[in-house]
Design a protein around this motif. Sequence first.
Motif, short mmCIF file in Angstrom:
data_model
loop_
_atom_site.label_atom_id
_atom_site.label_comp_id
_atom_site.label_asym_id
_atom_site.label_seq_id
_atom_site.Cartn_x
_atom_site.Cartn_y
_atom_site.Cartn_z
N GLN A 1 37.92 28.89 32.36
CA GLN A 1 37.69 30.04 31.49
C GLN A 1 38.20 29.74 30.08
N ALA B 1 48.21 32.08 38.53
CA ALA B 1 47.11 32.38 39.44
C ALA B 1 47.26 31.61 40.75
N GLN C 1 44.71 41.22 35.84
CA GLN C 1 43.69 42.16 36.26
C GLN C 1 42.93 41.68 37.50
N ARG C 2 42.97 40.38 37.75
CA ARG C 2 42.20 39.82 38.89
C ARG C 2 43.11 39.46 40.07
N GLN C 3 44.28 40.06 40.12
CA GLN C 3 45.20 39.69 41.21
C GLN C 3 44.59 39.98 42.59
N LYS C 4 43.91 41.13 42.73
CA LYS C 4 43.31 41.44 44.05
C LYS C 4 42.27 40.38 44.41
N GLU C 5 41.39 40.05 43.44
CA GLU C 5 40.35 39.04 43.70
C GLU C 5 40.98 37.70 44.06
N LEU C 6 42.02 37.32 43.32
CA LEU C 6 42.67 36.04 43.60
C LEU C 6 43.34 36.05 44.96
N GLU D 1 47.33 46.68 45.85
CA GLU D 1 46.06 47.39 45.69
C GLU D 1 46.01 48.59 46.63
N ARG E 1 40.65 35.63 47.58
CA ARG E 1 40.22 34.23 47.61
C ARG E 1 41.21 33.37 48.40
N GLY F 1 43.84 38.50 31.97
CA GLY F 1 42.77 38.34 32.95
C GLY F 1 43.30 38.03 34.34
#
Length: 363
Positions: free
Chosen positions: A291, A351, A266-271, A363, A274, A263
């Motif tokens: 989580q 993270a 897969q969420r590196q861009k979102e992190l 990305e 942020r 997870g």
Amino acid sequence: CIRNFGMAKRLDIGFDPRNVWVAGFQLPEVSTDRETARAWYENLRRRVAQLPGVRDVTLSHWLPMGFEGGDHSRFEVEGYTPPPGEGAQAGFIVVGPNFSRALGMRLTAGRDLTEGDDFQAPRVALVNDEFVRRYLSGREAVGREIKFWGGTVHIAGVVRSGPYRRLGEPPEPMVYVPHLQFPRNSINLVVRTVNAPESVRLEVDRVAASLSPAVLPLASMSMENYVGAAYAIPKVSAIMLTVLGGVALLLAVLGLYAVLAQGVAQRQKELGVRLALGAEPRGLALLVVRQGARFLAIGGLLGVVAALGVGQVLQGVLVGVRTWDPWAWSGVFVVLGVATLAASWIPAWRASRVDPMEALRNE
């Protein structure tokens, strides 16, 4: 099951198995009558009692905590009227003089059986506390009559109740009758020693051989080893389920770690976004840990439902522990909580270490 094994080891079994050696004998049924059996075993008991290091000696045709069924018989007891269609029933054990003292059983009333309780004396018996509770409603037991096997005996004393076949079994009324009055061809010699019980093994064999070379103990061991079989089920349950539980916990930790790590990947861009917008690395780490906590809550809820069902199956082998045991359940959730934190920590740390520019560039 771990707590069950600990409780089983501390359970009061009604007698003291320490420093006791037991040896089983069988006289030939065809060539041995009742009088010969009575004299042979009494001679053996007295000869062994004179050995150095021997504190007490008695006889018993049936030993507690041995899983055997034992003998049961119906009887009539003075002062008890059974309900219609029912009869009084108890287990019967043929024992020798000084039985309660040699086996370490506590007398709660009256006296122990003695050498004077022979075939010429009035017939007597010992009963246990459960016998008194069930058939005499707690009234005075000593001196009361019991009718069974075509005769009458008087209660001479009362001993404490205990488990007789397995740990955790319900109390059972028991009657102990003297071997000198009810002789048997097959019986166990019970020897309480001053030192280690194994110290008398060879001497007991020697005494038996001197009385009859053809009659040697069929089996002999310390009483602690004899009753050790009763602890086998809780011990094996504790070991097996600890191993299986440990494997299951390891698989759960690895699975949780894999899910959280994937997870985070897969969420590196979102992190990265942020962090670029001012999020604290610590906050991202807590996001991943939360989580993991959600997984713990969902899995814990499903686990509680499953455990309640499994607990009913385990109830038959648990001793002194309820299936809804607060200490056991608390320990489980503490272990699962620590395991979840451990599985979440590395993905959470990763993270918090995400480089915003690197994440956005990828990305």
